[in-house]
Design a protein around this motif. Structure first.
Motif, mmCIF file in Angstrom:
data_model
loop_
_atom_site.group_PDB
_atom_site.id
_atom_site.type_symbol
_atom_site.label_atom_id
_atom_site.label_comp_id
_atom_site.label_asym_id
_atom_site.label_seq_id
_atom_site.Cartn_x
_atom_site.Cartn_y
_atom_site.Cartn_z
ATOM 1 N N PHE A 1 0.836 -1.202 0.000
ATOM 2 C CA PHE A 1 0.000 0.000 0.000
ATOM 3 C C PHE A 1 0.874 1.258 0.000
ATOM 4 N N ASN A 2 1.888 1.268 0.859
ATOM 5 C CA ASN A 2 2.801 2.425 0.909
ATOM 6 C C ASN A 2 3.509 2.632 -0.429
ATOM 7 N N TYR A 3 3.942 1.546 -1.053
ATOM 8 C CA TYR A 3 4.610 1.655 -2.348
ATOM 9 C C TYR A 3 3.671 2.199 -3.417
ATOM 10 N N LEU A 4 2.403 1.833 -3.345
ATOM 11 C CA LEU A 4 1.433 2.358 -4.310
ATOM 12 C C LEU A 4 1.211 3.854 -4.109
ATOM 13 N N VAL A 5 1.164 4.293 -2.846
ATOM 14 C CA VAL A 5 1.040 5.728 -2.562
ATOM 15 C C VAL A 5 2.275 6.471 -3.075
ATOM 16 N N ILE A 6 3.443 5.906 -2.820
ATOM 17 C CA ILE A 6 4.692 6.501 -3.307
ATOM 18 C C ILE A 6 4.679 6.569 -4.833
ATOM 19 N N SER A 7 4.207 5.516 -5.478
ATOM 20 C CA SER A 7 4.140 5.495 -6.947
ATOM 21 C C SER A 7 3.254 6.612 -7.478
ATOM 22 N N LEU B 1 13.148 6.503 -9.249
ATOM 23 C CA LEU B 1 12.511 6.079 -8.000
ATOM 24 C C LEU B 1 11.276 5.224 -8.269
ATOM 25 N N LEU B 2 10.538 5.537 -9.327
ATOM 26 C CA LEU B 2 9.361 4.745 -9.675
ATOM 27 C C LEU B 2 9.768 3.333 -10.093
ATOM 28 N N ILE B 3 10.850 3.225 -10.848
ATOM 29 C CA ILE B 3 11.348 1.899 -11.232
ATOM 30 C C ILE B 3 11.730 1.109 -9.981
ATOM 31 N N THR B 4 12.440 1.751 -9.062
ATOM 32 C CA THR B 4 12.818 1.095 -7.817
ATOM 33 C C THR B 4 11.583 0.686 -7.022
ATOM 34 N N THR B 5 10.576 1.548 -6.992
ATOM 35 C CA THR B 5 9.340 1.236 -6.269
ATOM 36 C C THR B 5 8.635 0.039 -6.891
ATOM 37 N N VAL C 1 10.033 -2.377 -8.565
ATOM 38 C CA VAL C 1 10.833 -3.558 -8.218
ATOM 39 C C VAL C 1 10.515 -3.992 -6.787
ATOM 40 N N LYS C 2 10.380 -3.032 -5.894
ATOM 41 C CA LYS C 2 10.051 -3.345 -4.499
ATOM 42 C C LYS C 2 8.655 -3.963 -4.387
ATOM 43 N N ILE C 3 7.712 -3.466 -5.163
ATOM 44 C CA ILE C 3 6.350 -4.036 -5.149
ATOM 45 C C ILE C 3 6.395 -5.488 -5.627
ATOM 46 N N ILE C 4 7.102 -5.742 -6.716
ATOM 47 C CA ILE C 4 7.213 -7.109 -7.246
ATOM 48 C C ILE C 4 7.861 -8.027 -6.215
ATOM 49 N N ASP C 5 8.939 -7.558 -5.574
ATOM 50 C CA ASP C 5 9.614 -8.364 -4.557
ATOM 51 C C ASP C 5 8.692 -8.651 -3.379
ATOM 52 N N GLU C 6 7.917 -7.659 -2.983
ATOM 53 C CA GLU C 6 7.018 -7.835 -1.842
ATOM 54 C C GLU C 6 5.894 -8.811 -2.184
ATOM 55 N N ILE C 7 5.366 -8.738 -3.396
ATOM 56 C CA ILE C 7 4.323 -9.681 -3.823
ATOM 57 C C ILE C 7 4.884 -11.106 -3.848
ATOM 58 N N LYS C 8 6.103 -11.254 -4.357
ATOM 59 C CA LYS C 8 6.741 -12.578 -4.352
ATOM 60 C C LYS C 8 6.933 -13.075 -2.924
ATOM 61 N N GLY C 9 7.312 -12.171 -2.034
ATOM 62 C CA GLY C 9 7.485 -12.539 -0.628
ATOM 63 C C GLY C 9 6.178 -12.966 0.016
#
Length: 159
Positions: free
Chosen positions: A89-95, A139-143, A145-153
């Motif tokens: 959720f935080n990553y989506l707000v940041i995006s 930063l959006l690309i990094t975000t 990547v973080k969303i994808i990693d979190e979903i995989k986790g």
């Protein structure tokens, strides 16, 4: 794709480091030249330009490495699964904010295209202002990547 992302991160670190060294050198040489009554008028504006880009690049580097400050004393008390959903959720707000910065930054850069740096005539301020949308893209690309990693986790925790 992940390999390209990692290589880009290394390039980003190198460029940011070069810019930091150049900023220190320019400000020092500019100060010495001013002390000797022979100022270099373009030293400080160029240092400001490099600082804008170095700051944006350093922000993405810190974000990639999870070195940015966060307040998580409440979230840490929740289950790992809930923590994962809160992170997404935080990553989506940041995006959303970064997409706004990209749009606003491009518009601002376009507005700044005729403004020049003091002491660097002919060098448009637009190039410094472009650090905002470019940095937001990084930063959006990094975000993402973080969303994808979190979903995989989350999927791994489920199994």
């Amino acid at each position: 794709m992940r390999k390209i992302y990692e290589v880009f991160g290394k390039v980003e670190e190198f460029i940011s480091g070069v810019f930091l060294v150049a900023i220190v050198a320019l400000v020092f040489i500019g100060g010495v030249a001013r002390f000797l009554h022979n100022p270099i008028y373009w030293a400080n504006p160029l240092a400001s330009f490099l600082f804008a880009w170095a700051a944006i690049l350093a922000m993405d580097i810190a974000y990639r490495q999870d070195k940015l400050m966060n307040v998580d004393f409440l979230v840490k008390r929740l289950s790992m699964r809930v923590q994962g959903y809160i992170k997404i959720f935080n990553y989506l707000v940041i995006s959303g904010f970064l997409i706004y910065l990209i749009i606003f930054g491009v518009r601002l850069s376009f507005i700044q295209r005729y403004r020049t740096f003091e002491g660097m005539y002919g060098f448009s301020y637009m190039w410094a202002t472009l650090s905002i949308p470019c940095g937001a893209i990084f930063l959006l690309i990094t975000t993402l990547v973080k969303i994808i990693d979190e979903i995989k986790g989350l999927q791994n925790r489920r199994n």
